[in-house]
Design a protein around this motif. Structure first.
Motif, PDB file in Angstrom:
ATOM      1  N   ALA A 186      -6.240  58.795 -37.557  1.00  0.00           N
ATOM      2  CA  ALA A 186      -5.608  60.035 -38.019  1.00  0.00           C
ATOM      3  C   ALA A 186      -5.545  61.098 -36.928  1.00  0.00           C
ATOM      4  CB  ALA A 186      -6.362  60.578 -39.226  1.00  0.00           C
ATOM      5  N   SER A 187      -6.312  60.931 -35.844  1.00  0.00           N
ATOM      6  CA  SER A 187      -6.320  61.928 -34.773  1.00  0.00           C
ATOM      7  C   SER A 187      -5.183  61.739 -33.768  1.00  0.00           C
ATOM      8  CB  SER A 187      -7.659  61.877 -34.026  1.00  0.00           C
ATOM      9  OG  SER A 187      -7.764  60.675 -33.257  1.00  0.00           O
ATOM     10  N   ILE A 188      -4.496  60.610 -33.836  1.00  0.00           N
ATOM     11  CA  ILE A 188      -3.452  60.310 -32.853  1.00  0.00           C
ATOM     12  C   ILE A 188      -2.348  61.368 -32.932  1.00  0.00           C
ATOM     13  CG2 ILE A 188      -1.717  58.616 -32.149  1.00  0.00           C
ATOM     14  CD1 ILE A 188      -3.566  56.427 -33.213  1.00  0.00           C
ATOM     15  N   ASN A 189      -2.000  61.926 -31.760  1.00  0.00           N
ATOM     16  CA  ASN A 189      -0.956  62.949 -31.623  1.00  0.00           C
ATOM     17  C   ASN A 189      -1.321  64.290 -32.258  1.00  0.00           C
ATOM     18  OD1 ASN A 189       0.987  61.545 -30.094  1.00  0.00           O
ATOM     19  ND2 ASN A 189       1.785  60.529 -31.925  1.00  0.00           N
ATOM     20  N   LYS A 190      -2.593  64.530 -32.524  1.00  0.00           N
ATOM     21  CA  LYS A 190      -2.947  65.754 -33.254  1.00  0.00           C
ATOM     22  C   LYS A 190      -4.026  66.600 -32.585  1.00  0.00           C
ATOM     23  CE  LYS A 190      -1.572  64.294 -37.885  1.00  0.00           C
ATOM     24  NZ  LYS A 190      -0.971  63.005 -37.541  1.00  0.00           N
ATOM     25  N   VAL A 191      -4.473  66.235 -31.373  1.00  0.00           N
ATOM     26  CA  VAL A 191      -5.591  66.943 -30.750  1.00  0.00           C
ATOM     27  C   VAL A 191      -5.167  67.535 -29.410  1.00  0.00           C
ATOM     28  CG1 VAL A 191      -7.943  66.751 -29.870  1.00  0.00           C
ATOM     29  CG2 VAL A 191      -7.248  65.407 -31.872  1.00  0.00           C
ATOM     30  N   VAL A 196      -3.629  70.668 -23.493  1.00  0.00           N
ATOM     31  CA  VAL A 196      -2.701  69.524 -23.395  1.00  0.00           C
ATOM     32  C   VAL A 196      -2.990  68.574 -24.548  1.00  0.00           C
ATOM     33  CG1 VAL A 196      -1.897  67.617 -21.958  1.00  0.00           C
ATOM     34  CG2 VAL A 196      -2.661  69.739 -20.880  1.00  0.00           C
ATOM     35  N   ARG A 197      -1.944  68.108 -25.215  1.00  0.00           N
ATOM     36  CA  ARG A 197      -2.134  67.113 -26.275  1.00  0.00           C
ATOM     37  C   ARG A 197      -2.511  65.781 -25.629  1.00  0.00           C
ATOM     38  NH1 ARG A 197       1.647  65.121 -28.968  1.00  0.00           N
ATOM     39  NH2 ARG A 197       3.359  65.955 -27.712  1.00  0.00           N
ATOM     40  N   ARG A 198      -3.755  65.366 -25.854  1.00  0.00           N
ATOM     41  CA  ARG A 198      -4.235  64.116 -25.270  1.00  0.00           C
ATOM     42  C   ARG A 198      -5.081  63.355 -26.288  1.00  0.00           C
ATOM     43  NH1 ARG A 198      -3.477  64.097 -19.671  1.00  0.00           N
ATOM     44  NH2 ARG A 198      -3.794  66.054 -18.552  1.00  0.00           N
ATOM     45  N   GLY A 199      -5.089  62.048 -26.141  1.00  0.00           N
ATOM     46  CA  GLY A 199      -5.948  61.189 -26.945  1.00  0.00           C
ATOM     47  C   GLY A 199      -6.129  59.863 -26.239  1.00  0.00           C
ATOM     48  N   PHE A 200      -6.813  58.938 -26.921  1.00  0.00           N
ATOM     49  CA  PHE A 200      -7.036  57.613 -26.325  1.00  0.00           C
ATOM     50  C   PHE A 200      -6.837  56.556 -27.407  1.00  0.00           C
ATOM     51  CE2 PHE A 200      -9.468  54.213 -24.157  1.00  0.00           C
ATOM     52  CZ  PHE A 200      -8.887  54.307 -22.907  1.00  0.00           C
ATOM     53  N   PHE A 201      -5.618  56.519 -27.948  1.00  0.00           N
ATOM     54  CA  PHE A 201      -5.233  55.496 -28.917  1.00  0.00           C
ATOM     55  C   PHE A 201      -6.159  55.494 -30.135  1.00  0.00           C
ATOM     56  CE2 PHE A 201      -4.576  54.006 -24.527  1.00  0.00           C
ATOM     57  CZ  PHE A 201      -3.183  54.087 -24.474  1.00  0.00           C
TER      58      PHE A 201
END
Length: 322
Positions: A186-191, A196-201
């Motif tokens: 649920a965190s993908i594309n939302k942090v 900078v909007r970043r995540g790790f899949f």
């Protein structure tokens, strides 16, 4: 008359720059029009995972879709790609003459997608469900990690989410891969991270930091803008990330990463399945590909051809296909 080049080994100056910075490139591999033709022919094959070594298994779902790992084992174009002398000779200049390819992955980024977290990878236990190392170097080795060759199958610009590197950062690991990251789709594309909007899949790579208060020095970050058909070579232990896709264009960004090791390194020594990014797949049909030299150790499983029988070319010491 100019003699045709038969080797793409790094020059002494290139080797020095690579060991200093942890990366080198971009290098030309395909003309843009050639890569575009290859990509058009490749797309329907990628959609058909029936022959993929992790395909046909209902458990392969996940944020990165494990069914599209290691497609060089069933798609002839990708089999030729990972064995191209322009790639293999440069990698062998770094790792030595006996080299294997143990993994390949696609990295698509669609309009509006977040960037990838700053990260380093040494033994790849960071996302393994078992937390066992996926690669194990000999105890007396001077290196760790893997050499990654990342090829731009589409243009990679700052607007479409190109890679970023922090030069020289491969000398110090800031992450402890034995720590646990919590998977949260649920965190993908939302942090947002430092604006900078970043995540790790679905993961937050900051959970692996040795020092929770440490932050990478993004002022030193170098964007890796590449035209379609170029590639870069870098250590997985180099601090690397990617920018978000701005959404200013409808064109996706597609990168293809092939990962290389000397044959002395043990691959998946503790695992019979891939369990990562919310998915799982059996390694029963997996095999490393010898791309240069010979295997003198005998502790890894190899395949010498694709599932359809296409033989993998092997580069010899003289810079020619053996």
């Amino acid at each position: 008359m100019e003699q045709r080049r038969t080797t793409f080994a790094l020059s002494p100056a290139e080797s020095e720059r690579f060991h200093r910075d942890g990366y080198l490139g971009p290098f030309d591999l395909y003309e843009e029009s050639e890569m575009e033709r290859n990509l058009r022919a490749l797309r329907p094959k990628l959609l058909n995972t029936r022959k993929a070594v992790y395909g046909g298994d209902r458990t392969v779902a996940g944020a990165t879709d494990l069914a599209n790992y290691d497609r060089h084992l069933d798609v002839d174009f990708l089999a030729r790609h990972i064995t191209r002398p322009e790639i293999v000779d440069r990698v062998a200049s770094i790792l030595g003459p006996d080299v294997l390819c143990w993994r390949s992955e696609f990295f698509p980024k669609y309009p509006g997608d977040e960037g990838t977290d700053w990260h380093q990878a040494d033994n790849f236990s960071n996302v393994a469900g078992s937390k066992h190392p996926q690669i194990v170097w000999p105890e007396d080795a001077d290196f760790g990690g893997t050499i990654t060759v990342w090829t731009a199958f589409t243009p990679a610009t700052e607007e479409t989410g190109c890679l970023q590197f922090i030069p020289g950062s491969h000398r110090t690991m800031h992450y402890d891969e034995s720590k646990v990251m919590e998977y949260d789709a649920a965190s993908i594309n939302k942090v947002d991270k430092d604006g900078v909007r970043r995540g790790f899949f679905g993961y937050d790579y900051r959970q692996l930091q040795k020092d929770p208060d440490w932050r990478p020095d993004e002022s030193r970050a170098v964007p890796q803008v590449m035209r379609q058909g170029q590639f870069v070579v870098f250590w997985s232990t180099l601090m690397h990330a990617s920018l978000p896709h701005s959404g200013l264009t409808e064109q996706m960004r597609l990168g293809f990463a092939a990962r290389y090791l000397p044959t002395s390194v043990r691959v998946y020594p503790y695992s019979d399945s891939l369990d990562e990014f919310g998915g799982s797949a059996s390694l029963a049909r997996f095999g490393n590909v010898l791309v240069s030299g010979t295997d003198r150790f005998g502790h890894n499983r190899f395949v010498d051809r694709t599932v359809d029988g296409f033989p993998f070319p092997v580069r010899g010491e003289a810079g020619r296909s053996a």
